[in-house]
Design a protein around this motif. Structure first.
Motif, PDB file in Angstrom:
ATOM      1  N   TRP A 257       0.832  -1.210   0.000  1.00 61.86           N
ATOM      2  CA  TRP A 257       0.000   0.000   0.000  1.00 61.86           C
ATOM      3  C   TRP A 257       0.866   1.261   0.000  1.00 61.86           C
ATOM      4  N   LEU A 258       1.953   1.267   0.805  1.00 60.56           N
ATOM      5  CA  LEU A 258       2.823   2.442   0.887  1.00 60.56           C
ATOM      6  C   LEU A 258       3.507   2.714  -0.445  1.00 60.56           C
ATOM      7  N   VAL A 259       4.075   1.680  -1.069  1.00 61.93           N
ATOM      8  CA  VAL A 259       4.782   1.859  -2.340  1.00 61.93           C
ATOM      9  C   VAL A 259       3.809   2.293  -3.425  1.00 61.93           C
ATOM     10  N   ALA A 260       2.592   1.766  -3.397  1.00 58.17           N
ATOM     11  CA  ALA A 260       1.597   2.136  -4.398  1.00 58.17           C
ATOM     12  C   ALA A 260       1.246   3.618  -4.338  1.00 58.17           C
ATOM     13  N   ARG A 261       1.507   4.257  -3.223  1.00 60.26           N
ATOM     14  CA  ARG A 261       1.214   5.685  -3.064  1.00 60.26           C
ATOM     15  C   ARG A 261       2.266   6.570  -3.730  1.00 60.26           C
ATOM     16  N   GLY A 262       3.426   6.007  -4.096  1.00 55.10           N
ATOM     17  CA  GLY A 262       4.413   6.807  -4.813  1.00 55.10           C
ATOM     18  C   GLY A 262       5.837   6.455  -4.437  1.00 55.10           C
ATOM     19  N   ILE A 263       6.740   6.475  -5.439  1.00 56.92           N
ATOM     20  CA  ILE A 263       8.141   6.124  -5.236  1.00 56.92           C
ATOM     21  C   ILE A 263       8.840   7.145  -4.335  1.00 56.92           C
ATOM     22  N   ARG A 264       8.606   8.430  -4.574  1.00 53.28           N
ATOM     23  CA  ARG A 264       9.316   9.458  -3.806  1.00 53.28           C
ATOM     24  C   ARG A 264       8.911   9.419  -2.338  1.00 53.28           C
ATOM     25  N   GLU A 265       7.626   9.223  -2.068  1.00 54.22           N
ATOM     26  CA  GLU A 265       7.166   9.164  -0.686  1.00 54.22           C
ATOM     27  C   GLU A 265       7.802   7.981   0.042  1.00 54.22           C
ATOM     28  N   ALA A 266       7.862   6.836  -0.627  1.00 59.18           N
ATOM     29  CA  ALA A 266       8.479   5.652  -0.031  1.00 59.18           C
ATOM     30  C   ALA A 266       9.962   5.883   0.229  1.00 59.18           C
ATOM     31  N   ALA A 267      10.653   6.588  -0.679  1.00 59.82           N
ATOM     32  CA  ALA A 267      12.085   6.866  -0.508  1.00 59.82           C
ATOM     33  C   ALA A 267      12.329   7.787   0.691  1.00 59.82           C
ATOM     34  N   LEU A 268      11.433   8.756   0.920  1.00 55.41           N
ATOM     35  CA  LEU A 268      11.584   9.655   2.062  1.00 55.41           C
ATOM     36  C   LEU A 268      11.400   8.900   3.382  1.00 55.41           C
ATOM     37  N   VAL A 269      10.423   7.992   3.434  1.00 55.27           N
ATOM     38  CA  VAL A 269      10.229   7.161   4.621  1.00 55.27           C
ATOM     39  C   VAL A 269      11.478   6.326   4.873  1.00 55.27           C
ATOM     40  N   ASN A 270      12.058   5.778   3.792  1.00 50.86           N
ATOM     41  CA  ASN A 270      13.282   4.980   3.910  1.00 50.86           C
ATOM     42  C   ASN A 270      14.442   5.801   4.446  1.00 50.86           C
ATOM     43  N   LEU A 271      14.552   7.078   4.042  1.00 51.12           N
ATOM     44  CA  LEU A 271      15.630   7.943   4.525  1.00 51.12           C
ATOM     45  C   LEU A 271      15.548   8.118   6.030  1.00 51.12           C
TER      46      LEU A 271
END
Length: 452
Positions: free
Chosen positions: A144-158
């Motif tokens: 669900w998180l990745v489906a919301r967008g690549i950039r948003e997921a990358a920021l959470v990962n940071l």
């Protein structure tokens, strides 16, 4: 293509997070089980040189071939044809998905330190029905998180990457204070293993490769990078930071307990060593760090696993259905493929009873051919540039390419014949998928010609 772009720090976090996941927390036991301190030193020296050469290959190729977005797949395809390119993509995708499953297994094996006892086995080695059920919930939450967008997921990962550095640095600091040189020198050559030093070094190779798998993260997501020059920088920053942490964690552990004791520890072994240093709070700190680390690495590897089928589908190597993106620029069918495969693999873990070390070996084996092809492609590209009238290549680039290629070949040798045969079997389903994709592609071409 998505207009969501990722900056250099987020790219660096993706590279670092994909490498420094669950593996670092099990390194003390994993390495002590197969090698003594001398062999471990040699193993890290070989791996350090080899992995830096591989990182430099990615750096050179990202600058000289900016047209090849997607890295692992596109390099193999450009250098050695569609079939070899597909095999590289398939091997990398399998490595990513199996690696994702191993993260889920180890996180619940960690929680078993607090939930399980002589009379109750709840999470066990991460392969009980309770562990698989909870892991399945996590799979679909990340979906669900990745489906919301690549950039948003990358920021959470940071953010998660910054958080997981804290327990690792704390362990290194406390281990330095408690380090006993006499304990580290005990059985320095590994006589109790009854295995020659060089054979011990070979046994460390799959482990050291596993913890560096993910070095290509910035290149895999090159189509999403804000600036091309950020790709190489992120790769080198991530590799150097990870190398320092890995070497310190491994070598300092030999100064806390004997090799035989380390080899017999339950994984994640760092949690038990931290318990030795700080008591029960130490175990809790490492457990929290591992959960955060696994969440970040899981997220990174999901992004990589989703990107590869999408990139391959754009070139006709995977079925066209995987080219579809949702409104947020996410390759949604590729995401579904990855999540469903991880779910099925979790069920296979429950059925087979296999644990983290088995998944580690399979995942590491599948990345060997893709890594070998990266160095080989740079070597071929350098030769082609030299042969052309307008091109020239430095001796340093030739040495980097040749060194990375030799390192890839050495890894195939060190992994052993049995593991190589296993990887060949795992490529067979992929070849069927490749045949299906090419058949449909040819059918469309034929229909177009007939219509005209």
């Amino acid at each position: 293509m998505s207009n969501q772009k990722i900056g250099v720090w987020s790219l660096t976090a993706l590279v670092f997070s994909s490498m420094v996941g669950a593996g670092v927390f099990s390194l003390p036991q994993n390495m002590a089980q197969v090698a003594a301190p001398l062999a471990v030193l040699i193993g890290w020296a070989i791996t350090g040189v080899g992995i830096i050469l591989l990182a430099l290959c990615f750096l050179h190729l990202s600058r000289q071939r900016p047209d090849l977005e997607g890295g692992i797949y596109t390099y193999a395809r450009a250098g050695f044809g569609e079939l070899v390119g597909f095999c590289s993509a398939w091997g990398y995708w399998l490595c990513a998905t199996i690696g994702i499953v191993s993260y889920l297994v180890i996180v619940f094996a960690t929680l078993s330190l607090f939930t399980d006892g002589p009379e109750a086995r709840i999470f066990g080695d991460g392969n009980t029905w309770q562990a698989v059920s909870c892991g399945s919930l996590f799979v679909w939450a990340v979906h669900w998180l990745v489906a919301r967008g690549i950039r948003e997921a990358a920021l959470v990962n940071l953010l998660a990457t910054v958080a997981k550095l804290v327990p690792l640095l704390l362990f290194i600091g406390l281990a330095l204070l408690a380090f006993r040189l006499d304990l580290a020198q005990l059985d320095f050559h590994g006589l109790t293993l009854e295995v020659p030093v060089w054979e011990q070094v070979k046994q460390t190779m799959i482990i050291t490769l596993w913890v560096f798998t993910g070095i290509e993260g910035a290149v895999v997501l090159s189509a999403r990078a804000q600036k091309r020059r950020d790709i190489g920088r992120a790769t080198l920053f991530g590799v150097l930071l990870a190398l320092v942490i890995y070497v310190l964690v491994t070598l300092l552990s030999f100064g806390l307990q004997s090799r035989e004791t380390l080899a017999g520890l339950h994984n994640p072994s760092m949690a038990l060593l931290m318990g030795q240093l700080l008591g029960e709070p130490g175990k809790v700190i490492i457990a929290i760090g591992l959960v955060i680390s696994v969440c970040a690495s899981y997220l990174s590897w999901t992004l990589f696993a989703v990107e590869v089928p999408w990139s391959a589908a754009n070139h006709g190597a995977f079925p066209a259905i995987f080219r579809r993106q949702n409104q947020r620029g996410v390759a949604i069918n590729s995401l579904w493929l990855t999540s469903l495969t991880v779910q099925a693999s979790l069920l296979a873990v429950l059925w087979s009873g296999e644990g983290y070390n088995t998944l580690l070996a399979i995942s590491s084996q599948m990345i060997l051919v893709p890594y070998l092809l990266v160095g080989a492609f740079l070597l071929k590209w350098s030769w082609q540039q030299t042969a052309s009238a307008s091109g020239s290549v430095s001796v340093v680039q030739y040495l980097i390419a040749a060194g990375a290629t030799l390192y890839g070949a050495w890894l195939l040798y060190a992994s052993g014949l049995d593991n190589l045969l296993l990887s060949l079997w795992l490529y067979i389903p992929g070849l069927l998928l490749f045949w299906l994709a090419k058949r449909r592609s040819q059918s469309k071409v034929l229909n177009t010609v007939t219509a005209r």
